[in-house]
Motif scaffolding. Structure first.
Motif, PDB file in Angstrom:
ATOM      1  N   TYR A  47      28.467   3.918  39.046  1.00  0.00           N
ATOM      2  CA  TYR A  47      27.868   4.473  37.825  1.00  0.00           C
ATOM      3  C   TYR A  47      28.496   3.844  36.579  1.00  0.00           C
ATOM      4  CZ  TYR A  47      27.455   8.205  34.220  1.00  0.00           C
ATOM      5  OH  TYR A  47      27.262   8.940  33.068  1.00  0.00           O
ATOM      6  N   LEU A  48      29.824   3.706  36.582  1.00  0.00           N
ATOM      7  CA  LEU A  48      30.551   3.232  35.406  1.00  0.00           C
ATOM      8  C   LEU A  48      30.291   1.758  35.104  1.00  0.00           C
ATOM      9  CD1 LEU A  48      32.562   4.428  33.347  1.00  0.00           C
ATOM     10  CD2 LEU A  48      34.413   3.599  34.803  1.00  0.00           C
ATOM     11  N   THR A  49      29.928   0.984  36.104  1.00  0.00           N
ATOM     12  CA  THR A  49      29.683  -0.442  35.892  1.00  0.00           C
ATOM     13  C   THR A  49      28.196  -0.761  35.817  1.00  0.00           C
ATOM     14  OG1 THR A  49      29.838  -0.785  38.293  1.00  0.00           O
ATOM     15  CG2 THR A  49      31.826  -1.167  36.992  1.00  0.00           C
ATOM     16  N   SER A  50      27.344   0.258  35.702  1.00  0.00           N
ATOM     17  CA  SER A  50      25.900   0.050  35.650  1.00  0.00           C
ATOM     18  C   SER A  50      25.462  -0.341  34.234  1.00  0.00           C
ATOM     19  CB  SER A  50      25.164   1.305  36.114  1.00  0.00           C
ATOM     20  OG  SER A  50      25.480   2.407  35.281  1.00  0.00           O
ATOM     21  N   ALA A  51      24.200  -0.747  34.097  1.00  0.00           N
ATOM     22  CA  ALA A  51      23.664  -1.290  32.847  1.00  0.00           C
ATOM     23  C   ALA A  51      23.792  -0.370  31.629  1.00  0.00           C
ATOM     24  CB  ALA A  51      22.206  -1.694  33.060  1.00  0.00           C
ATOM     25  N   PRO A  52      23.624   0.964  31.745  1.00  0.00           N
ATOM     26  CA  PRO A  52      23.732   1.806  30.545  1.00  0.00           C
ATOM     27  C   PRO A  52      25.066   1.703  29.820  1.00  0.00           C
ATOM     28  CG  PRO A  52      22.667   3.029  32.312  1.00  0.00           C
ATOM     29  CD  PRO A  52      23.154   1.743  32.912  1.00  0.00           C
ATOM     30  N   PHE A  53      26.118   1.257  30.502  1.00  0.00           N
ATOM     31  CA  PHE A  53      27.426   1.115  29.866  1.00  0.00           C
ATOM     32  C   PHE A  53      27.620  -0.264  29.231  1.00  0.00           C
ATOM     33  CE2 PHE A  53      28.085   4.638  32.763  1.00  0.00           C
ATOM     34  CZ  PHE A  53      28.872   5.504  32.023  1.00  0.00           C
ATOM     35  N   GLY A  54      26.638  -1.168  29.386  1.00  0.00           N
ATOM     36  CA  GLY A  54      26.750  -2.506  28.821  1.00  0.00           C
ATOM     37  C   GLY A  54      26.526  -3.568  29.878  1.00  0.00           C
ATOM     38  N   ASP A  55      26.925  -4.797  29.576  1.00  0.00           N
ATOM     39  CA  ASP A  55      26.776  -5.901  30.518  1.00  0.00           C
ATOM     40  C   ASP A  55      27.551  -5.604  31.802  1.00  0.00           C
ATOM     41  OD1 ASP A  55      26.104  -8.828  31.131  1.00  0.00           O
ATOM     42  OD2 ASP A  55      28.290  -8.798  31.318  1.00  0.00           O
ATOM     43  N   LYS A  56      26.897  -5.786  32.951  1.00  0.00           N
ATOM     44  CA  LYS A  56      27.508  -5.394  34.219  1.00  0.00           C
ATOM     45  C   LYS A  56      28.779  -6.177  34.508  1.00  0.00           C
ATOM     46  CE  LYS A  56      23.245  -3.824  36.460  1.00  0.00           C
ATOM     47  NZ  LYS A  56      22.302  -4.018  37.589  1.00  0.00           N
ATOM     48  N   ALA A  57      28.746  -7.500  34.299  1.00  0.00           N
ATOM     49  CA  ALA A  57      29.933  -8.315  34.569  1.00  0.00           C
ATOM     50  C   ALA A  57      31.084  -7.918  33.653  1.00  0.00           C
ATOM     51  CB  ALA A  57      29.603  -9.798  34.404  1.00  0.00           C
ATOM     52  N   VAL A 112      31.848  11.906  31.027  1.00  0.00           N
ATOM     53  CA  VAL A 112      31.546  10.484  30.793  1.00  0.00           C
ATOM     54  C   VAL A 112      30.037  10.278  30.820  1.00  0.00           C
ATOM     55  CG1 VAL A 112      31.935   8.118  31.571  1.00  0.00           C
ATOM     56  CG2 VAL A 112      33.747   9.829  31.822  1.00  0.00           C
ATOM     57  N   LEU A 113      29.433  10.160  29.640  1.00  0.00           N
ATOM     58  CA  LEU A 113      27.990   9.947  29.511  1.00  0.00           C
ATOM     59  C   LEU A 113      27.652   8.475  29.708  1.00  0.00           C
ATOM     60  CD1 LEU A 113      27.328  12.172  26.349  1.00  0.00           C
ATOM     61  CD2 LEU A 113      26.915  12.774  28.737  1.00  0.00           C
ATOM     62  N   PRO A 114      26.427   8.163  30.148  1.00  0.00           N
ATOM     63  CA  PRO A 114      26.046   6.768  30.390  1.00  0.00           C
ATOM     64  C   PRO A 114      25.724   6.013  29.097  1.00  0.00           C
ATOM     65  CG  PRO A 114      24.213   8.214  30.914  1.00  0.00           C
ATOM     66  CD  PRO A 114      25.365   9.097  30.560  1.00  0.00           C
ATOM     67  N   GLU A 115      26.756   5.783  28.311  1.00  0.00           N
ATOM     68  CA  GLU A 115      26.632   5.051  27.052  1.00  0.00           C
ATOM     69  C   GLU A 115      27.829   4.120  26.919  1.00  0.00           C
ATOM     70  OE1 GLU A 115      26.368   7.843  23.869  1.00  0.00           O
ATOM     71  OE2 GLU A 115      24.826   9.064  24.864  1.00  0.00           O
ATOM     72  N   PRO A 116      27.658   2.961  26.255  1.00  0.00           N
ATOM     73  CA  PRO A 116      28.774   2.010  26.129  1.00  0.00           C
ATOM     74  C   PRO A 116      30.039   2.624  25.521  1.00  0.00           C
ATOM     75  CG  PRO A 116      26.731   0.967  25.471  1.00  0.00           C
ATOM     76  CD  PRO A 116      26.407   2.414  25.697  1.00  0.00           C
ATOM     77  N   GLY A 117      29.880   3.569  24.603  1.00  0.00           N
ATOM     78  CA  GLY A 117      31.031   4.182  23.963  1.00  0.00           C
ATOM     79  C   GLY A 117      31.885   5.021  24.896  1.00  0.00           C
ATOM     80  N   TYR A 118      31.355   5.353  26.078  1.00  0.00           N
ATOM     81  CA  TYR A 118      32.105   6.175  27.030  1.00  0.00           C
ATOM     82  C   TYR A 118      32.748   5.344  28.144  1.00  0.00           C
ATOM     83  CZ  TYR A 118      30.217  10.473  25.009  1.00  0.00           C
ATOM     84  OH  TYR A 118      29.917  11.516  24.163  1.00  0.00           O
ATOM     85  N   ASN A 193      20.555  11.383  31.576  1.00  0.00           N
ATOM     86  CA  ASN A 193      21.917  11.372  31.014  1.00  0.00           C
ATOM     87  C   ASN A 193      22.987  11.279  32.098  1.00  0.00           C
ATOM     88  OD1 ASN A 193      22.354  11.071  28.327  1.00  0.00           O
ATOM     89  ND2 ASN A 193      22.533  13.240  27.865  1.00  0.00           N
ATOM     90  N   GLY A 194      22.627  10.721  33.255  1.00  0.00           N
ATOM     91  CA  GLY A 194      23.594  10.579  34.340  1.00  0.00           C
ATOM     92  C   GLY A 194      24.062  11.894  34.913  1.00  0.00           C
ATOM     93  N   LEU A 195      23.263  12.960  34.719  1.00  0.00           N
ATOM     94  CA  LEU A 195      23.722  14.295  35.113  1.00  0.00           C
ATOM     95  C   LEU A 195      23.952  14.402  36.615  1.00  0.00           C
ATOM     96  CD1 LEU A 195      24.372  17.104  33.993  1.00  0.00           C
ATOM     97  CD2 LEU A 195      21.985  17.744  34.415  1.00  0.00           C
ATOM     98  N   ASN A 196      23.131  13.706  37.421  1.00  0.00           N
ATOM     99  CA  ASN A 196      23.311  13.809  38.875  1.00  0.00           C
ATOM    100  C   ASN A 196      24.670  13.279  39.304  1.00  0.00           C
ATOM    101  OD1 ASN A 196      22.609  11.188  38.193  1.00  0.00           O
ATOM    102  ND2 ASN A 196      21.194  10.908  39.900  1.00  0.00           N
ATOM    103  N   VAL A 197      25.101  12.175  38.711  1.00  0.00           N
ATOM    104  CA  VAL A 197      26.421  11.621  39.038  1.00  0.00           C
ATOM    105  C   VAL A 197      27.525  12.496  38.457  1.00  0.00           C
ATOM    106  CG1 VAL A 197      27.988   9.666  38.677  1.00  0.00           C
ATOM    107  CG2 VAL A 197      25.575   9.259  39.229  1.00  0.00           C
TER     108      VAL A 197
END
Length: 468
Positions: A47-57, A112-118, A193-197
């Motif tokens: 979840y933390l390395t997925s697209a909503p948090f920014g570039d995957k790499a 931890v919400l699925p946003e780059p700031g988190y 909003n990533g609530l399931n995770v």
């Protein structure tokens, strides 16, 4: 002249495996799968390395930095925390304290919400969780000698290890069926909003907390009974009876610096008198970190390189745990037949070859990763189990507790290697092939396993070296 019991006597005096203290101890391993399988490996890191948090790499590289920092903290703290809690006689207290911190951190992952700031909030919490989880594990592993005799060490340890695999499967099924897979899960939870995770993190925290309670209550009760019996024995002792053993008295409080000096003296003693043990501890620390990297980054590679969905990752994780559990039990018998060293070397070679194939076939599709992932899973448990049995045969007489304590801590003392090499190879791949080079991180894990293999080749068979 040494006195050894004949085999028949050993069999008659063999303690039972399924006693309540042993089951309660194993339940901590069952519960700890919430952190190992759900948080660190297959759900939260994916979840933390997925697209909503920014570039995957970039996300993977940032995660590697965070885990490397956590590993450095473990390297500084782990070797002495177990030693200090043992000397103070507070193993159960610190197991409970560290476990409580891990449970609290696990629950905080809900924030931890699925946003780059988190992203860095998630990485920081995950890193802290790793630190306190490893400190708890030091005390947990240190309880093994209180549960059984050395003749049953392997069986009891294997039971705990197996419970960990089974607990991981059980919890992954719960969160997958209840929250990850359905569009609308239990209690109306959705993926918005990533609530399931995030809700799965609350479930994982509760799971670990509940199953950690039995060992804490059982060991605290046994400790109070033991203390009462010792006091009673002192009161009833006849005049002229021996004083209680010095170890029974509480050790004087010592500074952190003194604890590090004590650790250094132990290591110097091993270097002078039992260098093979030291070499094996070093080799095992390195290849075990590589094996940990296989699990930590397995789900991430499945998603970001081979196109697995979060649900696919959970299904893969369940299959991987089943294969790992069955293989560990089966190869345990092979360990007794051909020797632990051969099992370790063979497993490492297969892991390295399979890892290179994952890199080479990164664009071959999901079927390729399924096949290679099952091969990797079949070797992860056996190499760790064989490492423990190898050391049991190698420990110098009278050094069992001390060396197993070092084994439990040194395994994490180099835990920065796999995350660091994973991130380094992603950066290298990005410079060579450009964006989309996340799969290069696989080579970082393979390099750690290869170093561990080279170090292990320096160590001979335990039968020719033990108690030399």
């Amino acid at each position: 002249m040494t006195t050894r019991a004949v085999p028949s006597a050993v069999q008659q005096d063999r303690p039972s495996l399924l006693t309540w203290p042993i089951i309660a101890w194993s339940l901590w391993d069952w519960g700890s799968a919430a952190f190992n399988a759900v948080i660190t490996t297959f759900v939260f890191t994916v979840y933390l390395t997925s697209a909503p948090f920014g570039d995957k790499a970039a996300n993977e590289a940032s995660l590697s930095i965070g885990l490397a920092v956590a590993g450095a903290c473990i390297a500084l703290l782990a070797p002495v925390t177990g030693q200090r809690s043992d000397r103070a006689g507070r193993t159960v207290f610190w197991l409970g304290a560290y476990t409580a911190v891990v449970v609290a951190i696990s629950a905080c992952l809900f924030l931890v919400l699925p946003e780059p700031g988190y992203l860095w909030l998630g990485i920081t919490l995950l890193g802290l969780g790793n630190v306190f989880f490893e400190l708890a594990s030091v005390n947990y592993n240190g309880m093994l000698n209180q549960l059984t005799t050395k003749e049953r060490f392997g069986a009891v340890s294997g039971l705990g290890w197996g419970m960990g695999y089974i607990g991981g499967i059980a919890l992954l099924l719960i969160v997958y069926v209840g929250f990850i897979a359905p569009e609308v899960g239990w209690f109306g939870v959705t993926s918005a909003n990533g609530l399931n995770v995030r809700v799965s993190m609350l479930v994982a925290a509760a799971w670990f907390g509940i199953f950690a309670i039995p060992v804490l209550l059982t060991q605290a009760y046994r400790g109070s009974r033991s203390g009462a019996q010792q006091e009673d024995a002192v009161v009833k002792a006849p005049v002229g009876a021996s004083e209680p053993a010095p170890e029974a008295a509480a050790a004087p409080r010592e500074s952190l610096l003194a604890s590090y000096k004590r650790l250094w003296r132990t290591l110097v003693g091993l270097y002078r008198n039992h260098p093979t043990v030291l070499w094996f501890l070093l080799a095992a620390a390195v290849f075990r970190d590589g094996v940990a990297g296989v699990f930590i980054y397995g789900g991430i590679i499945a998603q970001n390189t081979f196109g697995f969905s979060p649900g696919d990752v959970i299904v893969f994780a369940i299959a991987a745990n089943i294969v790992a559990g069955i293989a560990t039990i089966a190869v345990g018998h092979l360990d007794d037949r051909i020797g632990a060293r051969r099992v370790i070397l063979g497993s490492l070679v297969i892991l390295i070859v399979a890892g290179l194939l994952v890199f080479a076939l990164h664009d071959a599709g999901r079927a390729a990763f399924w096949a290679l992932g099952m091969v990797l899973s079949a070797c992860v448990g056996p190499v760790q189990s064989a490492a423990r049995s190898f050391l049991a045969r190698l420990i110098p007489e009278g050094k069992e507790g001390e060396i197993f304590g070092l084994y439990a801590t040194t395994g994490r003392a180099v835990s920065f290697m796999a995350p660091s090499m994973y991130g380094l190879f992603i950066a290298l791949g990005t410079r060579i092939v450009g964006p989309g080079a996340a799969y290069w991180g696989i080579l970082g894990i393979v390099s750690v396993l290869a170093v561990g293999l080279l170090l292990m080749l320096r160590v001979g068979e335990p039968e020719s070296l033990a108690r030399s």
